[in-house]
Design a protein around this motif. Structure first.
Motif, PDB file in Angstrom:
ATOM      1  N   ASN A 101       0.811  -1.229   0.000  1.00  0.00           N
ATOM      2  CA  ASN A 101       0.000   0.000   0.000  1.00  0.00           C
ATOM      3  C   ASN A 101       0.839   1.271   0.000  1.00  0.00           C
ATOM      4  O   ASN A 101       0.286   2.369   0.023  1.00  0.00           O
ATOM      5  CB  ASN A 101      -0.934   0.013   1.213  1.00  0.00           C
ATOM      6  CG  ASN A 101      -2.049  -1.023   1.089  1.00  0.00           C
ATOM      7  OD1 ASN A 101      -2.531  -1.291  -0.010  1.00  0.00           O
ATOM      8  ND2 ASN A 101      -2.436  -1.608   2.214  1.00  0.00           N
TER       9      ASN A 101
ATOM     10  N   GLU B 216       3.331   1.588  -5.514  1.00  0.00           N
ATOM     11  CA  GLU B 216       2.385   1.821  -6.610  1.00  0.00           C
ATOM     12  C   GLU B 216       3.071   2.497  -7.788  1.00  0.00           C
ATOM     13  O   GLU B 216       2.866   2.112  -8.959  1.00  0.00           O
ATOM     14  CB  GLU B 216       1.240   2.675  -6.069  1.00  0.00           C
ATOM     15  CG  GLU B 216       0.107   2.893  -7.034  1.00  0.00           C
ATOM     16  CD  GLU B 216      -1.002   3.705  -6.388  1.00  0.00           C
ATOM     17  OE1 GLU B 216      -1.311   4.789  -6.925  1.00  0.00           O
ATOM     18  OE2 GLU B 216      -1.536   3.268  -5.341  1.00  0.00           O
TER      19      GLU B 216
ATOM     20  N   SER C 167      -3.625  -5.934  -2.887  1.00  0.00           N
ATOM     21  CA  SER C 167      -4.339  -5.284  -1.796  1.00  0.00           C
ATOM     22  C   SER C 167      -5.508  -4.503  -2.378  1.00  0.00           C
ATOM     23  O   SER C 167      -5.605  -4.304  -3.593  1.00  0.00           O
ATOM     24  CB  SER C 167      -3.402  -4.336  -1.031  1.00  0.00           C
ATOM     25  OG  SER C 167      -3.014  -3.260  -1.861  1.00  0.00           O
ATOM     26  N   GLU C 168      -6.422  -4.065  -1.521  1.00  0.00           N
ATOM     27  CA  GLU C 168      -7.581  -3.310  -1.990  1.00  0.00           C
ATOM     28  C   GLU C 168      -7.141  -2.007  -2.682  1.00  0.00           C
ATOM     29  O   GLU C 168      -7.717  -1.604  -3.695  1.00  0.00           O
ATOM     30  CB  GLU C 168      -8.503  -2.989  -0.816  1.00  0.00           C
ATOM     31  CG  GLU C 168      -9.188  -4.224  -0.233  1.00  0.00           C
ATOM     32  CD  GLU C 168     -10.172  -3.844   0.861  1.00  0.00           C
ATOM     33  OE1 GLU C 168     -10.341  -2.635   1.097  1.00  0.00           O
ATOM     34  OE2 GLU C 168     -10.757  -4.758   1.465  1.00  0.00           O
ATOM     35  N   LYS C 169      -6.104  -1.368  -2.146  1.00  0.00           N
ATOM     36  CA  LYS C 169      -5.633  -0.120  -2.734  1.00  0.00           C
ATOM     37  C   LYS C 169      -5.066  -0.356  -4.128  1.00  0.00           C
ATOM     38  O   LYS C 169      -5.362   0.396  -5.075  1.00  0.00           O
ATOM     39  CB  LYS C 169      -4.580   0.506  -1.830  1.00  0.00           C
ATOM     40  CG  LYS C 169      -4.098   1.867  -2.314  1.00  0.00           C
ATOM     41  CD  LYS C 169      -3.096   2.462  -1.342  1.00  0.00           C
ATOM     42  CE  LYS C 169      -2.608   3.822  -1.858  1.00  0.00           C
ATOM     43  NZ  LYS C 169      -1.592   4.416  -0.950  1.00  0.00           N
ATOM     44  N   LEU C 170      -4.255  -1.394  -4.273  1.00  0.00           N
ATOM     45  CA  LEU C 170      -3.688  -1.709  -5.586  1.00  0.00           C
ATOM     46  C   LEU C 170      -4.774  -2.131  -6.565  1.00  0.00           C
ATOM     47  O   LEU C 170      -4.753  -1.772  -7.748  1.00  0.00           O
ATOM     48  CB  LEU C 170      -2.630  -2.807  -5.467  1.00  0.00           C
ATOM     49  CG  LEU C 170      -1.270  -2.409  -4.893  1.00  0.00           C
ATOM     50  CD1 LEU C 170      -0.352  -3.618  -4.836  1.00  0.00           C
ATOM     51  CD2 LEU C 170      -0.635  -1.310  -5.735  1.00  0.00           C
TER      52      LEU C 170
ATOM     53  N   ALA D 156      -7.826  -1.165  -6.615  1.00  0.00           N
ATOM     54  CA  ALA D 156      -8.552   0.024  -7.053  1.00  0.00           C
ATOM     55  C   ALA D 156      -7.746   0.815  -8.079  1.00  0.00           C
ATOM     56  O   ALA D 156      -8.277   1.349  -9.060  1.00  0.00           O
ATOM     57  CB  ALA D 156      -8.876   0.905  -5.846  1.00  0.00           C
ATOM     58  N   HIS D 157      -6.427   0.871  -7.876  1.00  0.00           N
ATOM     59  CA  HIS D 157      -5.569   1.645  -8.780  1.00  0.00           C
ATOM     60  C   HIS D 157      -5.477   1.000 -10.163  1.00  0.00           C
ATOM     61  O   HIS D 157      -5.474   1.690 -11.186  1.00  0.00           O
ATOM     62  CB  HIS D 157      -4.175   1.777  -8.176  1.00  0.00           C
ATOM     63  CG  HIS D 157      -3.212   2.533  -9.041  1.00  0.00           C
ATOM     64  ND1 HIS D 157      -3.255   3.908  -9.190  1.00  0.00           N
ATOM     65  CD2 HIS D 157      -2.177   2.099  -9.825  1.00  0.00           C
ATOM     66  CE1 HIS D 157      -2.298   4.289 -10.007  1.00  0.00           C
ATOM     67  NE2 HIS D 157      -1.618   3.209 -10.422  1.00  0.00           N
TER      68      HIS D 157
END
Length: 812
Positions: free
Chosen positions: A318, A323, A459-462, A464-465
Motif C-alpha cells: 500500500n 504503486e 491489496s484493496e488499494k492496488l 482500485a488503482h
C-alpha cells in the motif's frame, strides 16, 4: 552409564538443595569486549556452579532471543562520528515477536551489522537497550572475522549444504584456529545471556548454526533454563555430517536444548540419524511429538517451516512508492511476460542453472523469443572467497551470451540487477512477474515464493488503482527446486530438479502457457496456506512446544557431568539418589541380613570391554563378601550358565542366576535349578531358520544361541537398517510363535525369544521374598560399583578381624 567427570560433586552424595533465587530488581548489565580467542577446552570462569543458577530478577515470562545479528540497522550520522539506529523490519527475529504473548517482554542479543569502536561501545549498548531492548555483543574484529567468514561460512555453511571439502579449493578444510574462534564467540554470547537472564522465569530462543554451542554453555550455568534452538539452514545427511571433526561436540551441544526446531522433516530426520549413528540415541514419537531421551531429559524435535510477516507485506503493497514502481515496470515491460528470480549471490542458489534453462526454452520455443523477459535480482554475497567469484563469472558469461544471441534493439531476454533492491521495489517486481523461479540446489527455507504469492494477491488499494473492466483473477505461478525448505508446503508449484536443465525449461513453458483457470486455482491454494501459516503462527507454535517441554523443569533433580563441550545434564526423579559409599558401608555394618544382587555386563564389567573375563580384583572382592555368613551374593546375568560357572569357579559361595534367571544355583557345589517349570524347546526349530534368514540379509548381525533362549544381535549392523530388520523380525516371530509358551522381546539392539515368565526381576523377588528391599539409590558406572564392593569387603574383613581378635582374647 554416564561419565564420572563431574563439574560439581557436592550434591551427588546427598539431599542437596540449590539456594533460593533472589527476586530483587536489577538492571540489565552493560556489554564487555573479548580481546582474543579462548581455548575450546577451557571451562568458563563463572562464579556460579551448575546447580547454583544465576539470580532471578523478573517474575513474569520473558523471552531472550539470541541470534548472530541484532534486528537493528545502523548507519553513520552526517557528522561521521556517531551512529543512527533503526529497527530492521525485515529481520525474522523482530517479526517473530508477533507470535509471542502480548505481555511477554522480548530481549534481543546479537552482533551489530557494523563495527563500533571500543570507546563508543558502552554508550551504544545503553542506547540500544533503552530504545530497542537489544543487548549488543562485541568481540575483537579479527575474532569475529574468523568466526563468521571463517568457521561459519567456510566450514559449517558448505557442509550443511552438502558440500564436502574434497580439495582446498572445494569447500573449506577444517581449521582448528577457526574452530577456536567459533567456541570463543559462543562463549561471549553465553556470558551476555548470563548478564540478563532470570533462570527460573525466562525463555531463551537461540537461532541458527552460528550459535550451536550456546545450549551447552548456558545449560552449564543454568541447568534448568528453558531453552529452544531453531536451525534455519539445512541439516545434512549423516554421511556428510560425520566428516566434521567436531561432530560430536555440536550434536551434544544441541541436545542440551529443550526443543530443537527444523524447517522440514528431511532436516530433522538427518539430525536424528546422526544422533543414532554417532551417539547411539534412539528417538520415539509420543502423541505426535518426536522426542529424544538424553540422560534423563526429553528433547523435543520440532518440525515447522517459518512463515512471512503478512501485515508488513500488505503495508508495503500500500506504499505510494510501491504503486509508482509498479506503474513504471508495467510500462517498461509492456507486452512482455516477466519471469522473476531473486537470490543471494552464492554457489547454492543455482542462478546459472536457471539462466541455462531460460536459454534452453528460447532455443526450443522460438515463439517465446522477444516475448519473455527474465529479471534476475542478485543480492550481494554474504560470504567471501573464490567460489563466489566463480559464480559471478559464470552468471555474467551466461547473461552476456543469451542477450547477444536472442536480444534485439530495445529488448534483452535477461535483465540482471546485481544490487540490494529496496523493499517497495522488490514488491513491485513480485507484482508484475507472471512467474517466480527458484532453482537453489540446497536451501534452508527460502521465503521468496511466499512473498511472491502475497504480492500477487495484492491489496484493496492496488486493486482500485489497477482496476479494469475485465479484472483478471489473482494468480501466481511458481517453478521451484525440490531441494528448498518451502517446497513441501507449496503443492501447487511446479517442482523441478534444478540440475535437469531440459526439465526446468519445460516447467517454465508449462507455467507461462497454463490455462488461466488453473493458474487461479493454484494461487488460491498457495495463498490460503501462506496467509494462515505466517511468522506469528510459527513463533506461537514453537513457543507453545517450548513451554510444554519445560513445564516440569523445577520438579526435576539435575546434575551436570562432563567437562568443556562434553558437558550435559543428568535429570532424575526427585526420589532417586546417588548411592554414597560411606552411607552404604555404614548401613552394611549395622545390618545382620544382606542380599547383594549384581548384574554383570555394564555393572562389574564395563560394557565396551572386549575381554569379558572378570578381573582378579572382582573375584577377590566377591569371594570376601561371600565369606560372610550374613551375606547372600548373586550374579544375575543374561549370559549362559557354562560361561558364568567357568568365570566364577573360584567363588565357591557365590550364587549365579544365568540366562536372565532361567537357571539358578545358590552355591558352586549345588545343582542348577530352573525358576519356571521345565519346558520343551521345540520352538527353537521354528525360531532358528527365521533368524538365519534375517542374519543373511543384515550385514553385521549374528545369532546367540543359549540353552533356554535365542538372541538376534544387530549392534554391528547399519543402525537404520538394523532397526528396520529388528522390527520386521519381531513381527515375524510373534506371528509364527503365537501359540508357543515363549516371549518375543526387543531390547537394546537385540531381538530375543525366551520362555514366558523368565526375568531378572523374578530372581530378585525369589531371593528377597523374606527380606523386603527399599532400594532407591543408583551407582554411576562400573568403577563406582567396584569402589562400593571394596568398601563392603573392607567392612567384612574388619568385622572378621574383630571376631578373630575377640576369640583370641576369650581363649586367653
Amino acid at each position: 552409564m554416564s561419565s564420572r567427570s563431574y563439574t560439581n560433586l557436592l550434591d551427588l552424595t546427598g539431599d542437596y538443595n540449590p539456594p533460593a533465587f533472589s527476586k530483587g530488581p536489577r538492571r540489565l548489565s552493560r556489554v564487555m569486549t573479548v580481546p582474543g580467542i579462548l581455548s575450546e577446552f577451557r571451562d568458563d570462569d563463572y562464579t556460579n556452579s551448575v546447580n547454583s543458577d544465576a539470580p532471578s530478577s523478573i517474575s513474569q515470562d520473558r523471552c531472550i532471543v539470541v541470534g548472530n545479528s541484532l534486528p537493528i540497522n545502523a548507519e553513520l550520522a552526517p557528522d561521521g562520528k556517531s551512529w543512527l539506529f533503526s529497527r530492521d523490519e525485515d529481520s525474522l527475529l523482530w517479526q517473530l515477536k508477533d507470535g509471542l504473548p502480548d505481555d511477554m517482554e522480548v530481549v534481543y542479543i546479537g552482533f551489530l551489522k557494523c563495527e563500533i569502536k571500543p570507546a563508543q561501545q558502552d554508550e551504544v549498548a545503553a542506547h540500544l537497550l533503552e530504545m530497542f531492548n537489544c543487548v549488543p555483543t562485541f568481540v575483537a574484529e579479527d575474532v569475529r572475522s574468523k568466526f563468521y567468514h571463517g568457521f561459519c561460512k567456510q566450514t559449517l555453511w558448505p557442509l550443511f549444504h552438502y558440500m564436502l571439502p574434497l580439495t582446498p579449493d572445494h569447500g573449506g578444510r577444517f581449521d582448528r584456529l577457526l574452530w577456536q574462534a567459533y567456541v570463543s564467540v559462543n562463549k561471549t554470547f553465553a556470558a551476555k545471556v548470563m548478564e540478563v537472564i532470570a533462570p527460573e522465569d525466562d525463555y531463551v530462543w537461540i537461532h541458527d548454526y552460528h550459535l550451536m554451542l550456546l545450549p551447552t554453555l548456558l545449560r552449564k550455568k543454568c541447568n534448568k533454563v528453558k531453552m529452544g534452538f531453531f536451525l534455519h539452514s539445512p541439516f545434512p545427511s549423516s554421511e556428510i555430517y560425520r566428516t566434521l571433526p567436531v561432530r560430536d561436540e555440536l550434536l551434544r551441544a544441541l541436545l542440551n536444548a529443550d526443543v530443537i526446531g527444523f524447517h522440514t522433516f528431511d532436516y530433522a530426520r538427518h539430525f536424528l540419524s546422526c544422533c543414532s549413528r554417532m551417539l547411539g540415541l534412539e528417538y520415539e514419537s509420543r502423541r505426535g511429538y518426536i522426542g529424544l531421551e538424553y540422560y534423563g531429559r526429553n528433547v523435543t524435535i520440532k518440525i515447522m517451516p517459518v512463515g512471512i510477516h503478512m501485515s508488513q507485506l500488505q503495508a508495503g503493497l500500500n506504499l505510494p512508492e510501491t504503486e509508482q514502481k509498479i506503474d513504471q515496470l508495467n510500462e517498461q515491460f509492456k507486452g512482455k511476460t516477466v519471469l522473476l528470480g531473486l537470490d543471494d549471490m552464492d554457489i547454492f542458489k543455482g542462478i546459472g542453472l536457471k539462466l541455462l534453462a531460460l536459454e534452453q526454452l528460447l532455443k526450443e520455443r522460438a515463439d517465446w523469443q522477444g516475448k519473455v523477459v527474465m529479471v534476475q535480482i542478485t543480492n550481494p554475497a554474504r560470504g567471501r572467497g573464490r567460489d563466489v567469484e566463480e559464480v559471478q563469472t559464470e552468471v555474467y558469461a551466461i547473461v552476456e551470451r543469451i542477450n547477444q544471441q536472442f536480444g534485439r534493439d530495445g529488448y534483452n531476454p535477461i535483465m540482471l540487477l546485481e544490487r540490494h533492491v529496496p523493499f517497495h521495489e522488490r514488491l513491485a517486481f513480485y507484482t508484475v512477474a507472471e512467474c517466480c523461479i527458484v532453482t537453489a540446489v540446497r536451501d534452508g527455507m527460502n521465503l521468496i515464493p511466499y512473498e511472491y504469492i502475497v504480492s500477487r494477491q495484492g491489496s484493496e488499494k492496488l486493486d482500485a488503482h489497477f482496476a479494469s473492466v475485465d479484472d483478471p483473477p489473482k494468480k501466481s505461478l511458481l517453478v521451484i527446486s525440490e531441494f528448498i525448505g518451502c517446497s513441501p508446503s507449496l503443492s501447487g508449484a511446479i517442482r523441478v530438479n534444478p540440475w535437469n536443465i531440459e526439465a526446468v525449461a519445460d516447467a517454465l513453458h508449462m507455467a507461462i502457457s497454463m490455462p488461466e483457470a488453473e493458474k487461479h486455482m493454484r494461487h488460491e491454494k498457495h495463498f490460503k496456506y501462506v496467509s494462515t501459516h505466517d511468522v506469528a503462527y510459527w513463533a506461537r507454535s514453537f513457543m507453545g512446544d517450548l513451554e510444554r517441554a519445560c513445564q516440569d523443569h523445577l520438579k526435576r533433580r539435575c546434575w551436570g557431568i562432563g567437562f568443556g563441550l562434553n558437558f550435559r545434564v543428568v535429570a532424575l526423579d526427585p526420589t532417586f539418589r546417588k548411592l554414597s559409599q560411606e552411607h552404604i558401608v555404614s548401613a552394611y555394618k549395622r545390618t545382620k541380613s544382606r542380599v547383594i544382587l549384581l548384574d554383570y555386563d555394564g555393572t562389574v564389567m564395563p560394557q565396551g570391554s572386549i575381554n569379558k573375563t572378570p578381573s582378579s580384583e572382582v573375584l577377590s572382592l566377591l569371594d570376601t563378601l561371600c565369606s560372610d555368613p550374613r551375606n547372600v551374593v548373586f550374579i544375575v546375568s543374561g549370559r549362559g550358565r557354562k560361561e558364568l560357572s567357568g568365570w566364577f569357579s573360584l567363588c565357591k559361595q557365590l550364587g549365579i542366576a544365568a540366562e536372565h534367571g532361567y537357571y539358578l544355583r545358590w552355591r558352586c557345589e549345588e545343582d542348577w535349578e530352573t525358576c519356571v517349570p521345565a519346558l520343551e524347546f521345540d520352538w527353537k526349530q521354528v525360531v532358528e531358520p527365521v533368524m538365519k534368514l534375517y542374519t543373511e540379509s543384515t550385514d553385521g548381525s549374528f545369532i546367540e544361541a543359549k540353552e533356554s533362549a535365542i538372541v538376534w544381535h544387530h549392534q554391528d549392523a547399519d543402525p537404520d537398517f538394523g532397526s528396520w530388520q529388528a522390527k520386521e523380525l519381531l513381527d515375524h516371530l510373534e506371528s509364527v510363535l503365537a501359540n508357543e509358551p515363549v516371549a518375543v522381546k526387543s531390547g537394546q539392539q537385540i531381538v530375543e525369544v525366551k520362555p514366558q515368565g523368565v526375568s531378572k526381576g523374578m530372581v530378585a523377588e525369589k531371593l528377597i521374598a523374606s527380606m523386603p528391599s527399599k532400594a532407591k539409590y543408583y551407582l554411576e558406572d562400573t568403577v563406582d560399583v567396584i569402589h562400593m564392593l571394596q568398601g563392603l569387603a573392607e567392612a567384612t574383613q574388619a568385622a572378621q578381624r574383630n571376631l578373630s581378635q575377640n576369640s583370641i582374647e576369650s581363649l586367653v
